[in-house]
Design an enzyme around this catalytic site. Structure first.
Site, PDB file in Angstrom:
ATOM      1  N   CYS A 114       0.808  -1.221   0.000  1.00 60.44           N
ATOM      2  CA  CYS A 114       0.000   0.000   0.000  1.00 60.44           C
ATOM      3  C   CYS A 114       0.844   1.276   0.000  1.00 60.44           C
ATOM      4  CB  CYS A 114      -0.942  -0.002   1.193  1.00 60.44           C
ATOM      5  SG  CYS A 114      -2.055  -1.435   1.219  1.00 60.44           S
ATOM      6  N   HIS A 256      -3.442   7.021   1.918  1.00 62.17           N
ATOM      7  CA  HIS A 256      -3.856   5.709   1.448  1.00 62.17           C
ATOM      8  C   HIS A 256      -5.241   5.417   2.002  1.00 62.17           C
ATOM      9  CE1 HIS A 256      -4.263   1.515   0.826  1.00 62.17           C
ATOM     10  NE2 HIS A 256      -3.967   1.177   2.064  1.00 62.17           N
ATOM     11  N   ASN A 286     -10.263  -0.366  -0.171  1.00 63.46           N
ATOM     12  CA  ASN A 286      -8.802  -0.309  -0.129  1.00 63.46           C
ATOM     13  C   ASN A 286      -8.252  -0.920  -1.413  1.00 63.46           C
ATOM     14  OD1 ASN A 286      -6.058  -0.771   0.299  1.00 63.46           O
ATOM     15  ND2 ASN A 286      -6.308  -1.432   2.413  1.00 63.46           N
TER      16      ASN A 286
END
Length: 335
Positions: A114, A256, A286
């Site tokens: 990520c 993020h 996500n």
């Protein structure tokens, strides 16, 4: 000779048309729309269809970014693909180079989960500042639906698929990548994993090898939450210090897109008001390395982020890794 700076002059994104809502998930596992929304802020996620690929999504986002930058694909010198879910374990960047007809570009994959897009952007800047390359395409893309255990409600509610891209260009006018910082902590590597598992196979007496495949995503949610809320504000402050700026100078914060609670907690700790925070995880969930460039592209195309405005972004995740960049979007009107 005047120093070479970096400007981010184009962006693009791509998300699959196939959508899985929270209500859809409640038919798979013991959960509900309210349970997911109140704990994560996610309402839906986009999932790649069986006839699409990471390369397809990446190429779509890249084409949009190159078009906004008013460049021809043949003018791209370097392609960095930040992903943990390549179509091929050997990498997908070169295939994307071919799909774009960016025939002059060298291409490679970068894996930092990520944090991948932030790490990729910082890596691109080093090639530009040393004068090696002028136009660099950075893509953040992941298809996490391939690696989710869809019977595990602690993880399947979180992840989606997507891609985002930016074009970075060398300039002798201004350096618009104002500051950055990166960190890793392998002691916490078991907090978030997509781990290999294999079985021993004897080839002959005295020679045994191990063969297998990767297992679905596992995560220690509370550990990741505590890590992010503590480390992300610190790394943004470090990047701001390197840029000789303060939080008052930030026009927009793009984190993020892991969890709305994390985003809110980080913004509160940095004393950044909600109206300066970009968030779209309610729509996409996500998307790992794709989340920051996807959110950036939407905000730019909606007219929120304007040329010359300062953006603070931070990626964090498996490794554990975390990093931040402070950049001025586009080319400043004063330059």
């Amino acid at each position: 000779m005047k120093a070479i700076g970096v400007s981010i002059i184009g962006c693009g994104s791509a998300a699959p048309k196939q959508v899985m809502t929270n209500e859809d998930l409640s038919l798979l596992v013991d959960t509900s729309d309210e349970w997911i929304r109140t704990r994560t802020g996610i309402r839906k996620r986009h999932l790649v269809t069986t006839d699409s690929s990471l390369s397809d999504l990446s190429a779509q986002a890249a084409k949009e970014a190159i078009a906004m930058a008013a460049l021809d694909p043949g003018e791209i010198d370097l392609i960095i693909l930040a992903t943990s879910t390549a179509d091929d374990l050997f990498g997908s960047a070169a295939k994307i180079q071919h799909m774009l007809e960016a025939n002059q570009a060298v291409a490679f994959d970068l894996t930092a989960a990520c944090s991948g897009f932030v790490f990729g952007l910082i890596t691109a800047a080093q090639f530009i500042r040393t004068g090696v390359y002028k136009n660099v395409l950075v893509i953040g893309a992941d298809i996490l639906s391939r690696w989710v255990d869809w019977s595990d409600r602690s993880t399947c509610v979180l992840f989606g698929d997507g891609a985002g891209a930016v074009v970075c260009q060398g300039t002798t006018d201004d350096d618009n990548l104002l500051g950055f910082a990166m960190y890793s902590d392998g002691k916490q590597h078991d907090a978030l994993n997509l781990a290999y598992h294999g079985n021993d196979t004897a080839l002959k007496e005295g020679i045994t090898i191990n063969q297998g495949t990767y297992q679905p995503i596992t995560m220690k949610g509370r550990d990741v939450y505590r890590f992010a809320v503590e480390k992300v504000p610190e790394v943004i402050e470090k990047a701001l210090f390197n840029a000789q700026l303060t939080t008052d100078d930030i026009d927009w914060l793009i984190l993020h897109q892991a969890n709305q609670r994390i985003i809110d907690a980080v913004a509160k700790r940095l004393k950044i008001p909600p109206q300066k925070v970009i968030a779209n995880l309610d729509e996409y969930g996500n998307t790992s390395a794709a989340s920051i460039p996807l959110a950036l592209d939407e905000a730019v195309r909606q007219g929120k982020i304007k040329p010359g405005e300062i953006v603070a972004s931070s990626g964090f995740g498996a490794g554990l890794t975390w990093g931040a960049t402070i950049f001025r979007w586009g080319i400043s009107p004063q330059s």
